[in-house]
Structures are given as structure tokens and as C-alpha cells.
Scaffold this motif. Structure first.
Motif, PDB file in Angstrom:
ATOM      1  N   MET A  52       0.604  -1.273   0.384  1.00  0.00           N
ATOM      2  CA  MET A  52       0.245  -0.031   0.166  1.00  0.00           C
ATOM      3  C   MET A  52       0.442   1.646   0.150  1.00  0.00           C
ATOM      4  O   MET A  52       0.616   2.456  -0.717  1.00  0.00           O
ATOM      5  CB  MET A  52      -0.583  -0.191   1.714  1.00  0.00           C
ATOM      6  CG  MET A  52      -1.729   1.368   1.311  1.00  0.00           C
ATOM      7  SD  MET A  52      -3.318   1.123   0.230  1.00  0.00           S
ATOM      8  CE  MET A  52      -3.882   0.273   0.544  1.00  0.00           C
ATOM      9  N   GLY A  55       2.619   2.187  -3.448  1.00  0.00           N
ATOM     10  CA  GLY A  55       1.429   2.395  -4.564  1.00  0.00           C
ATOM     11  C   GLY A  55       1.483   1.040  -5.251  1.00  0.00           C
ATOM     12  O   GLY A  55       0.164   1.400  -6.125  1.00  0.00           O
ATOM     13  N   LEU A  58      -2.752   0.209  -4.865  1.00  0.00           N
ATOM     14  CA  LEU A  58      -3.406   0.684  -5.112  1.00  0.00           C
ATOM     15  C   LEU A  58      -3.999   0.871  -7.095  1.00  0.00           C
ATOM     16  O   LEU A  58      -4.605   1.383  -7.275  1.00  0.00           O
ATOM     17  CB  LEU A  58      -3.142   2.295  -4.582  1.00  0.00           C
ATOM     18  CG  LEU A  58      -3.804   3.182  -3.227  1.00  0.00           C
ATOM     19  CD1 LEU A  58      -2.951   4.140  -2.789  1.00  0.00           C
ATOM     20  CD2 LEU A  58      -4.627   2.758  -2.664  1.00  0.00           C
ATOM     21  N   LYS A  59      -2.345   1.164  -7.311  1.00  0.00           N
ATOM     22  CA  LYS A  59      -2.558   0.870  -9.138  1.00  0.00           C
ATOM     23  C   LYS A  59      -3.545  -0.018  -9.139  1.00  0.00           C
ATOM     24  O   LYS A  59      -4.138  -0.274 -10.540  1.00  0.00           O
ATOM     25  CB  LYS A  59      -1.051   0.766  -9.063  1.00  0.00           C
ATOM     26  CG  LYS A  59      -1.164   0.933 -10.778  1.00  0.00           C
ATOM     27  CD  LYS A  59       0.444   0.636 -11.632  1.00  0.00           C
ATOM     28  CE  LYS A  59       0.128   0.779 -13.440  1.00  0.00           C
ATOM     29  NZ  LYS A  59      -0.177   0.045 -13.763  1.00  0.00           N
ATOM     30  N   THR A  61      -5.505  -1.748  -8.122  1.00  0.00           N
ATOM     31  CA  THR A  61      -6.777  -1.901  -6.937  1.00  0.00           C
ATOM     32  C   THR A  61      -7.379  -0.715  -8.792  1.00  0.00           C
ATOM     33  O   THR A  61      -8.131  -1.704  -9.255  1.00  0.00           O
ATOM     34  CB  THR A  61      -7.212  -1.147  -5.926  1.00  0.00           C
ATOM     35  OG1 THR A  61      -6.433  -2.276  -4.990  1.00  0.00           O
ATOM     36  CG2 THR A  61      -8.524  -1.403  -5.691  1.00  0.00           C
ATOM     37  N   TRP A 229      -7.394  -7.812   1.000  1.00  0.00           N
ATOM     38  CA  TRP A 229      -7.765  -6.489   0.072  1.00  0.00           C
ATOM     39  C   TRP A 229      -8.549  -6.768  -1.001  1.00  0.00           C
ATOM     40  O   TRP A 229      -9.920  -6.061  -1.148  1.00  0.00           O
ATOM     41  CB  TRP A 229      -6.559  -5.669  -0.290  1.00  0.00           C
ATOM     42  CG  TRP A 229      -6.918  -4.541  -2.151  1.00  0.00           C
ATOM     43  CD1 TRP A 229      -6.589  -4.516  -2.340  1.00  0.00           C
ATOM     44  CD2 TRP A 229      -7.240  -3.289  -0.603  1.00  0.00           C
ATOM     45  NE1 TRP A 229      -6.933  -3.005  -3.168  1.00  0.00           N
ATOM     46  CE2 TRP A 229      -7.579  -2.313  -1.901  1.00  0.00           C
ATOM     47  CE3 TRP A 229      -7.932  -2.640   0.906  1.00  0.00           C
ATOM     48  CZ2 TRP A 229      -7.565  -1.757  -1.237  1.00  0.00           C
ATOM     49  CZ3 TRP A 229      -8.143  -1.718   0.962  1.00  0.00           C
ATOM     50  CH2 TRP A 229      -8.323  -1.223  -0.015  1.00  0.00           C
TER      51      TRP A 229
END
Length: 258
Positions: A52, A55, A58-59, A61, A229
């Protein structure tokens, strides 16, 4: 529902997951777990913070959610339109019924090689496969919803000599919109499943690809972090769509609109 009741229900729902996490950590500590396929909850939490923080998660996701959303909207939109046509026109329903029943049972993962031959790797391929997975359930639900529209409303549209577009816009859509939203809600969760499956098997993008890379690199903590996640993202999508349904279709949620 009061805030106290909500808090009480939330604590009750979280009791089992928390207990399982504690037991897993105790077992990992007692056995001094060192494995290429398992990880303790503490190690999973550390891996989650790591991916997390840099990054990566997040990318991945964002890639998965963009493909899932595009494929879901495309599949549900096309399927709902086709279902409305079949529900309104008996001849079209009879002509296409056998074709739909032959194509509907085909697993969407079986279409991956075919779509890959046509489009190659990339987001477009993933979106098309997701859309195909959403198509037939949406057709079936929309067709059934149209056939349950109050017959007197259809008689009014005939008396007024409304065209197809006007009939759909003024009569059919207002009557079946709650069912169409239910179709979208069901498809949203399934779209996430299909997206991750495609990424694991064929597309080097997104959360599914992250799981594969962690598994191949023998980083079980990171792999489980991705899995947990994905579950959390799916749960959040469900919560948001349930809230939207309660806001826009409260009668349908309470059973009054069925």
C-alpha cells in the motif's frame, strides 16, 4: 436503526473474523511458522502496509476496478436492452430462445482464449470478457422483469400507439428500473470476480496479476494481503450499492415493489 444498534451489529459481525485472526496468529507464533505457502496475520499486515505504501496495491486496484466497471456497465447495458426487446416482442423471444440457452451455460473463462486471439493482451480483452460474463444474466433478468409489467400499462401504450422507444422510456423502464438496479448490483460483485480471474490467467494487470507475482516470488504474506484486500473491495462495493438501493428504491428493498 440507532447508532448503538448499528455498533452492536457491527461488533457481532466482526467477532468471528477477529477470533480467527487471533487464533491464526497464536498458531503461527506457537509453531514458529516459516513457510513458502502460509503467513501469519502479522506478516500479512506488514506486507499490506508495504504494497500500500509503495503504491503497488492502489495501482493494481485501479486497473482492476476500471476494467470491472467498464465491463459490468457494458454487459448489463447490452443485456438489459436485449432482454427488454425479448420481453416486448414474442417473435424475437421465440427466435433467440434456443441460441441464448445454448450460449448462456458456456463458462466465461472458456472465452478467454477466443477473445485473446481477437484482441490480444490488455484492458480491452479483459473488459470484453467481463461484459460477456454479465450479458446473459442481464438478458434473463430484464426479460423476466418486462414480462411482469402490469398488463394494463402495456394496453395503454398500445392505445396511445407508442413507438418502441417511447414505450420503453415511458412505460417499461419506470416499471422495471428496480429490477435493473438489482441486476447491476449482482453483476458488480461478479464482475470483480471475473476481472481477477482474467488477470490471474491471462492479463498482466491488476489485482489478479499481483497475486500471481507474489505466488511465483514465494511471498505468501503479500499474496494473502492481496486476497484479503480483494474481499474488502468487494464488500465495500456491496455496501455502497446496498445503500444506493435503499436510497433510490426503498419500497423494492422492503418487498413492497415486488
Amino acid at each position: 436503526m440507532s447508532a448503538a444498534a448499528v455498533l452492536k451489529n457491527g461488533c457481532r459481525a466482526a467477532a468471528l473474523p477477529v477470533a480467527l485472526i487471533v487464533l491464526a496468529q497464536v498458531a503461527a507464533t506457537v509453531t514458529q511458522l516459516e513457510s513458502d505457502s502460509l503467513a501469519s496475520p502479522v506478516d500479512i499486515a506488514k506486507a499490506f502496509v508495504s504494497v500500500m505504501g509503495d503504491g503497488t496495491l492502489l495501482k493494481a486496484t485501479a486497473d482492476t476496478l476500471k476494467a470491472a466497471a467498464a465491463g459490468c456497465l457494458l454487459g448489463v447495458g447490452a443485456g438489459s436492452l436485449l432482454g427488454i426487446v425479448l420481453g416486448l416482442f414474442r417473435i424475437a423471444d421465440d427466435v433467440l430462445d434456443l441460441t441464448i440457452e445454448l450460449l448462456r451455460p458456456v463458462p466465461v473463462v472458456a472465452l478467454i482464449p477466443v477473445v485473446m486471439m481477437l484482441l490480444g493482451f490488455g484492458a480491452e480483452m479483459e473488459i470484453v470478457i467481463i461484459a460477456l460474463g454479465m450479458l446473459w444474466p442481464s438478458v434473463v433478468l430484464a426479460r423476466a422483469a418486462v414480462k411482469e409489467v402490469e398488463p394494463r400499462l402495456m394496453e395503454v401504450s398500445n392505445v396511445l400507439q407508442l413507438g418502441f422507444a417511447a414505450r420503453v422510456w415511458k412505460i417499461v423502464l419506470p416499471a422495471i428500473l428496480p429490477q435493473l438496479f438489482m441486476s447491476l448490483k449482482l453483476a458488480a460483485g461478479y464482475a470483480l470476480v471475473v476481472a481477477v480471474t482474467v488477470e490471474i490467467t491471462a492479463n498482466p494487470l491488476g489485482l489478479g496479476y499481483g497475486i500471481m507475482m507474489a505466488q511465483q516470488a514465494l511471498r505468501p504474506a503479500e499474496m494473502f494481503a492481496y486476497l484479503i484486500w480483494i474481499g474488502a473491495v468487494g464488500w465495500l462495493i456491496s455496501v455502497l450499492l446496498n445503500a444506493a438501493q435503499r436510497t433510490f428504491f426503498p419500497a423494492f428493498v422492503n418487498g413492497e415493489g415486488r
